[in-house]
Design a protein around this motif. Structure first.
Motif, PDB file in Angstrom:
ATOM      1  N   PHE A 168      28.749 -15.403 -64.119  1.00 17.22           N
ATOM      2  CA  PHE A 168      28.833 -16.510 -62.707  1.00 17.22           C
ATOM      3  C   PHE A 168      29.963 -15.935 -61.810  1.00 17.22           C
ATOM      4  N   LEU A 169      30.855 -15.674 -61.616  1.00 18.72           N
ATOM      5  CA  LEU A 169      31.774 -14.819 -60.961  1.00 18.72           C
ATOM      6  C   LEU A 169      31.818 -13.996 -60.170  1.00 18.72           C
ATOM      7  N   GLU A 170      30.739 -13.305 -60.745  1.00 20.31           N
ATOM      8  CA  GLU A 170      30.304 -12.381 -60.317  1.00 20.31           C
ATOM      9  C   GLU A 170      28.924 -12.794 -58.747  1.00 20.31           C
ATOM     10  N   GLU A 171      28.556 -13.999 -59.355  1.00 17.01           N
ATOM     11  CA  GLU A 171      27.308 -14.260 -58.665  1.00 17.01           C
ATOM     12  C   GLU A 171      27.828 -15.102 -57.294  1.00 17.01           C
ATOM     13  N   LEU A 172      28.781 -15.837 -57.677  1.00 21.47           N
ATOM     14  CA  LEU A 172      29.564 -16.805 -56.428  1.00 21.47           C
ATOM     15  C   LEU A 172      30.373 -15.474 -55.533  1.00 21.47           C
ATOM     16  N   ALA A 173      30.860 -14.157 -55.849  1.00 17.12           N
ATOM     17  CA  ALA A 173      31.651 -13.221 -54.838  1.00 17.12           C
ATOM     18  C   ALA A 173      30.513 -12.878 -54.484  1.00 17.12           C
ATOM     19  N   LEU A 174      29.347 -12.504 -54.851  1.00 16.71           N
ATOM     20  CA  LEU A 174      27.743 -12.234 -54.174  1.00 16.71           C
ATOM     21  C   LEU A 174      27.218 -13.184 -53.141  1.00 16.71           C
ATOM     22  N   GLN A 175      27.561 -13.884 -53.035  1.00  9.45           N
ATOM     23  CA  GLN A 175      27.229 -15.475 -52.517  1.00  9.45           C
ATOM     24  C   GLN A 175      28.228 -15.847 -51.472  1.00  9.45           C
ATOM     25  N   GLY A 176      29.186 -14.850 -51.496  1.00  7.11           N
ATOM     26  CA  GLY A 176      31.000 -15.475 -50.231  1.00  7.11           C
ATOM     27  C   GLY A 176      31.414 -15.747 -50.891  1.00  7.11           C
ATOM     28  N   ILE A 177      32.105 -16.231 -51.775  1.00  7.97           N
ATOM     29  CA  ILE A 177      32.619 -16.673 -52.139  1.00  7.97           C
ATOM     30  C   ILE A 177      33.804 -16.250 -52.853  1.00  7.97           C
ATOM     31  N   LYS A 178      34.996 -16.617 -52.344  1.00 11.95           N
ATOM     32  CA  LYS A 178      35.893 -15.863 -53.090  1.00 11.95           C
ATOM     33  C   LYS A 178      36.447 -16.174 -54.129  1.00 11.95           C
ATOM     34  N   VAL A 179      36.607 -15.394 -55.386  1.00 12.62           N
ATOM     35  CA  VAL A 179      36.607 -15.640 -56.813  1.00 12.62           C
ATOM     36  C   VAL A 179      38.149 -15.367 -56.882  1.00 12.62           C
ATOM     37  N   LYS A 180      39.151 -16.474 -57.715  1.00 11.57           N
ATOM     38  CA  LYS A 180      41.003 -16.167 -57.509  1.00 11.57           C
ATOM     39  C   LYS A 180      40.566 -16.860 -58.912  1.00 11.57           C
ATOM     40  N   THR A 181      40.907 -15.906 -59.779  1.00  7.53           N
ATOM     41  CA  THR A 181      41.518 -16.354 -61.635  1.00  7.53           C
ATOM     42  C   THR A 181      42.159 -15.891 -62.506  1.00  7.53           C
TER      43      THR A 181
END
Length: 197
Positions: A71-84
């Protein structure tokens, strides 16, 4: 000048809201809906994940971890910067989310001081962000709050410059589940076809 916007999404808060509504959302559509015709600088998604070393590979926790990772990888592919941040395992064996709110608040403040945006859109219902919002406003920035009713905080809504109740706009960013239509013809459709002959 076009208003510059950064979106800050509190993943855990949104997760609990959509879980209670039993829906899935498209985060890129959500971001586009919130930004509208303004200039998006960036969208951030904040969450917590367990460390692999804390999980057994044949456990349900491992499967959940893999789903969350995808899910987080998909968000990153959509251009959303993921911070965990790392989920902490308690002595009871349960996981506890730590540091995520601090990470989000620090980024909001840091980027405001760097003049990276004119308006922050904070997607959460967590009242803990109220003080952060007021500090950002003291720098001449605007803060909008978007949240679902089930997790929304009156205190946070009150301090923000604008509030968007996401429940009222779900159709703009929901992921529709595709229902399989049966190819079988019902008894009455067969009778009707025979009768028309």
């Amino acid at each position: 000048m076009i208003e510059r916007v950064i979106v800050f999404i509190d993943g855990s808060n949104v997760f609990h809201a959509i879980k209670s509504l039993n829906i899935r959302i498209d985060y890129s559509k959500l971001v586009n809906f919130l930004v509208k015709d303004r200039r998006l600088i960036r969208a951030y998604f904040y969450g917590a994940v367990p460390q692999e070393k804390d999980l057994k590979k044949d456990s349900p926790e491992w499967d959940s971890f893999l789903r969350q990772k995808r899910f987080l990888e998909e968000l990153a592919l959509q251009g959303i910067k993921v911070k965990t941040a790392n989920l902490r395992r308690l002595p009871s064996g349960e996981f506890m989310e730590k540091e995520v709110d601090i990470m989000l608040a620090t980024d909001m403040l840091s980027l405001a001081y760097k003049n990276a945006y004119d308006t922050a859109i904070l997607v959460t219902g967590d009242s803990d962000f109220s003080y952060t919002v007021e500090e950002i406003q003291s720098l001449g920035k605007r803060v909008e709050n978007a949240s679902f009713k089930s997790t929304s905080s009156h205190i946070l809504r009150k301090v923000c410059d604008r509030f968007i109740l996401l429940d009222d706009y779900i159709d703009r960013f929901i992921i529709e589940e595709k229902v399989k239509v049966s190819q079988e013809i019902s008894f009455w459709e067969k009778v009707l076809r025979l009768w028309k002959r």
